[in-house]
Structure formats: structure tokens, C-alpha cells
Design a protein around this motif. Structure first.
Motif, PDB file in Angstrom:
ATOM      1  N   LYS A  74     -11.531   4.337  -9.459  1.00 32.78           N
ATOM      2  CA  LYS A  74     -11.471   3.797  -8.101  1.00 32.78           C
ATOM      3  C   LYS A  74     -11.987   2.378  -8.125  1.00 32.78           C
ATOM      4  O   LYS A  74     -12.633   1.947  -9.082  1.00 32.78           O
ATOM      5  N   GLY A  75     -11.682   1.649  -7.060  1.00 39.26           N
ATOM      6  CA  GLY A  75     -12.142   0.274  -6.981  1.00 39.26           C
ATOM      7  C   GLY A  75     -11.389  -0.489  -5.922  1.00 39.26           C
ATOM      8  O   GLY A  75     -10.977   0.072  -4.902  1.00 39.26           O
ATOM      9  N   TYR A  76     -11.172  -1.775  -6.200  1.00 42.12           N
ATOM     10  CA  TYR A  76     -10.542  -2.676  -5.237  1.00 42.12           C
ATOM     11  C   TYR A  76      -9.303  -3.309  -5.855  1.00 42.12           C
ATOM     12  O   TYR A  76      -9.228  -3.481  -7.063  1.00 42.12           O
ATOM     13  N   TRP A  77      -8.347  -3.656  -5.000  1.00 45.79           N
ATOM     14  CA  TRP A  77      -7.152  -4.351  -5.437  1.00 45.79           C
ATOM     15  C   TRP A  77      -6.871  -5.510  -4.493  1.00 45.79           C
ATOM     16  O   TRP A  77      -7.286  -5.505  -3.348  1.00 45.79           O
ATOM     17  N   SER A 121       0.838  -1.192   0.000  1.00 42.64           N
ATOM     18  CA  SER A 121       0.000   0.000   0.000  1.00 42.64           C
ATOM     19  C   SER A 121       0.875   1.244   0.000  1.00 42.64           C
ATOM     20  O   SER A 121       2.001   1.242   0.495  1.00 42.64           O
ATOM     21  N   GLY A 122       0.358   2.312  -0.592  1.00 45.25           N
ATOM     22  CA  GLY A 122       1.091   3.570  -0.691  1.00 45.25           C
ATOM     23  C   GLY A 122       0.739   4.293  -1.975  1.00 45.25           C
ATOM     24  O   GLY A 122      -0.230   3.959  -2.667  1.00 45.25           O
ATOM     25  N   VAL A 123       1.539   5.294  -2.308  1.00 45.57           N
ATOM     26  CA  VAL A 123       1.298   6.136  -3.484  1.00 45.57           C
ATOM     27  C   VAL A 123       2.324   5.778  -4.556  1.00 45.57           C
ATOM     28  O   VAL A 123       3.530   5.744  -4.301  1.00 45.57           O
ATOM     29  N   TYR A 124       1.836   5.526  -5.766  1.00 47.47           N
ATOM     30  CA  TYR A 124       2.664   5.213  -6.925  1.00 47.47           C
ATOM     31  C   TYR A 124       2.458   6.319  -7.956  1.00 47.47           C
ATOM     32  O   TYR A 124       1.335   6.762  -8.181  1.00 47.47           O
ATOM     33  N   LEU A 125       3.543   6.746  -8.595  1.00 50.53           N
ATOM     34  CA  LEU A 125       3.481   7.949  -9.416  1.00 50.53           C
ATOM     35  C   LEU A 125       4.270   7.795 -10.710  1.00 50.53           C
ATOM     36  O   LEU A 125       5.348   7.185 -10.727  1.00 50.53           O
ATOM     37  N   LEU A 126       3.732   8.378 -11.775  1.00 44.38           N
ATOM     38  CA  LEU A 126       4.431   8.582 -13.042  1.00 44.38           C
ATOM     39  C   LEU A 126       4.265  10.057 -13.369  1.00 44.38           C
ATOM     40  O   LEU A 126       3.129  10.542 -13.462  1.00 44.38           O
ATOM     41  N   HIS A 127       5.384  10.786 -13.513  1.00 44.45           N
ATOM     42  CA  HIS A 127       5.291  12.215 -13.760  1.00 44.45           C
ATOM     43  C   HIS A 127       6.265  12.608 -14.857  1.00 44.45           C
ATOM     44  O   HIS A 127       7.460  12.339 -14.766  1.00 44.45           O
ATOM     45  N   THR A 128       5.739  13.234 -15.903  1.00 42.98           N
ATOM     46  CA  THR A 128       6.524  13.758 -17.008  1.00 42.98           C
ATOM     47  C   THR A 128       6.149  15.217 -17.168  1.00 42.98           C
ATOM     48  O   THR A 128       4.961  15.544 -17.242  1.00 42.98           O
ATOM     49  N   ASN A 129       7.164  16.098 -17.236  1.00 38.99           N
ATOM     50  CA  ASN A 129       6.866  17.520 -17.306  1.00 38.99           C
ATOM     51  C   ASN A 129       7.848  18.205 -18.243  1.00 38.99           C
ATOM     52  O   ASN A 129       9.060  18.109 -18.074  1.00 38.99           O
ATOM     53  N   THR A 130       7.316  18.884 -19.251  1.00 44.27           N
ATOM     54  CA  THR A 130       8.104  19.748 -20.123  1.00 44.27           C
ATOM     55  C   THR A 130       7.393  21.096 -20.170  1.00 44.27           C
ATOM     56  O   THR A 130       6.386  21.307 -19.497  1.00 44.27           O
ATOM     57  N   THR A 160      -3.106   5.412  -5.716  1.00 40.63           N
ATOM     58  CA  THR A 160      -3.001   5.259  -4.266  1.00 40.63           C
ATOM     59  C   THR A 160      -3.652   3.945  -3.876  1.00 40.63           C
ATOM     60  O   THR A 160      -4.849   3.754  -4.094  1.00 40.63           O
ATOM     61  N   LEU A 161      -2.845   3.036  -3.321  1.00 38.30           N
ATOM     62  CA  LEU A 161      -3.345   1.758  -2.821  1.00 38.30           C
ATOM     63  C   LEU A 161      -3.532   1.893  -1.315  1.00 38.30           C
ATOM     64  O   LEU A 161      -2.569   2.125  -0.588  1.00 38.30           O
ATOM     65  N   HIS A 162      -4.769   1.771  -0.863  1.00 39.95           N
ATOM     66  CA  HIS A 162      -5.081   1.878   0.556  1.00 39.95           C
ATOM     67  C   HIS A 162      -4.966   0.502   1.204  1.00 39.95           C
ATOM     68  O   HIS A 162      -5.162  -0.531   0.553  1.00 39.95           O
ATOM     69  N   VAL A 168       1.517 -10.495  -8.256  1.00 41.96           N
ATOM     70  CA  VAL A 168       0.547  -9.990  -9.219  1.00 41.96           C
ATOM     71  C   VAL A 168      -0.550  -9.234  -8.473  1.00 41.96           C
ATOM     72  O   VAL A 168      -1.208  -9.780  -7.601  1.00 41.96           O
ATOM     73  N   VAL A 169      -0.718  -7.963  -8.842  1.00 39.55           N
ATOM     74  CA  VAL A 169      -1.753  -7.129  -8.249  1.00 39.55           C
ATOM     75  C   VAL A 169      -2.904  -7.049  -9.250  1.00 39.55           C
ATOM     76  O   VAL A 169      -2.710  -6.653 -10.406  1.00 39.55           O
ATOM     77  N   SER A 170      -4.104  -7.448  -8.800  1.00 41.21           N
ATOM     78  CA  SER A 170      -5.288  -7.425  -9.656  1.00 41.21           C
ATOM     79  C   SER A 170      -6.195  -6.290  -9.210  1.00 41.21           C
ATOM     80  O   SER A 170      -6.406  -6.073  -8.017  1.00 41.21           O
ATOM     81  N   PHE A 171      -6.749  -5.583 -10.189  1.00 41.84           N
ATOM     82  CA  PHE A 171      -7.613  -4.441  -9.929  1.00 41.84           C
ATOM     83  C   PHE A 171      -9.008  -4.723 -10.454  1.00 41.84           C
ATOM     84  O   PHE A 171      -9.188  -5.410 -11.457  1.00 41.84           O
TER      85      PHE A 171
END
Length: 136
Positions: free
Chosen positions: A69-72, A22-31, A41-43, A78-81
Motif C-alpha cells: 500500500k502507499g501513494y500514487w 483510479s480504479g481496479v487493475y488486474l492480472l489473472h492467470t489460472n491453470t 486498486t488506485l483510489h 507516468v504513474v509514480s508509486f
């Protein structure tokens, strides 16, 4: 008595090696003219929220925000959503979406750096397949 001590030791060893993803996962691209920010965010209660922000100076519209939103659940690595319900705000359908949990093995004693991440390999959303989000 021997069996109860062995059972307690077994339970302790299993719970100490359980992975908490659980935690926050991020992909950030900025130009200057383009920005893309995807936040997952996995709770701990087994729910997730996803925010996709895109700003493109040449696009119409210039900014878009989409949510999911939903469940994981995790089975080995393997993480299923799954998405519970879609509405006007939460429009992204994560049903049949799977990702691999990537982390450095505790047995790996080398100096190489492996960032904890989720790499999506299956999804009905074409832009999610192949995406890698790093844990913050």
C-alpha cells in the motif's frame, strides 16, 4: 468580462480532458495447477493497495498472499508509486516504482482496440518490472 469568460472556458476545457485513472487493475492467470492474481486498486484520494495471490500445487507453500500500500501520483502518462510504511501485512515496497498509463487516444478514430492498462517499467521488485495490469 471577456477575460473572465475566457478563463472559465479554459478551466472547463482543462478539467474535461483530465484523466481519471483510479480504479481496479488486474492480472489473472489460472491453470489446473497454478494460479496467479495481482490486483492493484488506485483510489481517487491518491492512495493505492496491491494484493498478490499465488497458488502453486508444486510449490512450498502452496498458497502465498503478499500486500502493498502507499501513494500514487500521475504526471502526463507516468504513474509514480511510493510506499508509506511497511509492517507485517504490507511487506511490498513500491518506492521508486513507475508505470506507464496506456489508453486509446480520443483522437484515434480507428477500430483498433486498446485496453486501458498500466505497464510497469521501473521497480525495485524484480517481478513487477515489465508487468501489465488491465483496468477492470
Amino acid at each position: 468580462m471577456k477575460y473572465s469568460i475566457a478563463l472559465l472556458f479554459f478551466i472547463w476545457s482543462v478539467s474535461s480532458t483530465a484523466q481519471d485513472i483510479s480504479g481496479v487493475y488486474l492480472l489473472h492467470t489460472n491453470t489446473e495447477k497454478f494460479e496467479l492474481k495481482r490486483t492493484l486498486t488506485l483510489h481517487q484520494d491518491g492512495t493505492f493497495s496491491f494484493h498478490n495471490y499465488k497458488r502453486d500445487e508444486n510449490g512450498i507453500p502452496k498458497e502465498t498472499n503478499t500486500y502493498g500500500k502507499g501513494y500514487w501520483q500521475i504526471d502526463k502518462k507516468v504513474v509514480s508509486f511510493s510506499s508509506s510504511s511497511l509492517d507485517d501485512k504490507f511487506t511490498l515496497d513500491f518506492n521508486e516504482t513507475n508505470a506507464r498509463y496506456i489508453s486509446k487516444s480520443p483522437r484515434d478514430t480507428s477500430d483498433r482496440v486498446i485496453k486501458t492498462a498500466l505497464r510497469f517499467y521501473q521497480s525495485n521488485l524484480f517481478w513487477v518490472k515489465g508487468m501489465t495490469l488491465e483496468k477492470q
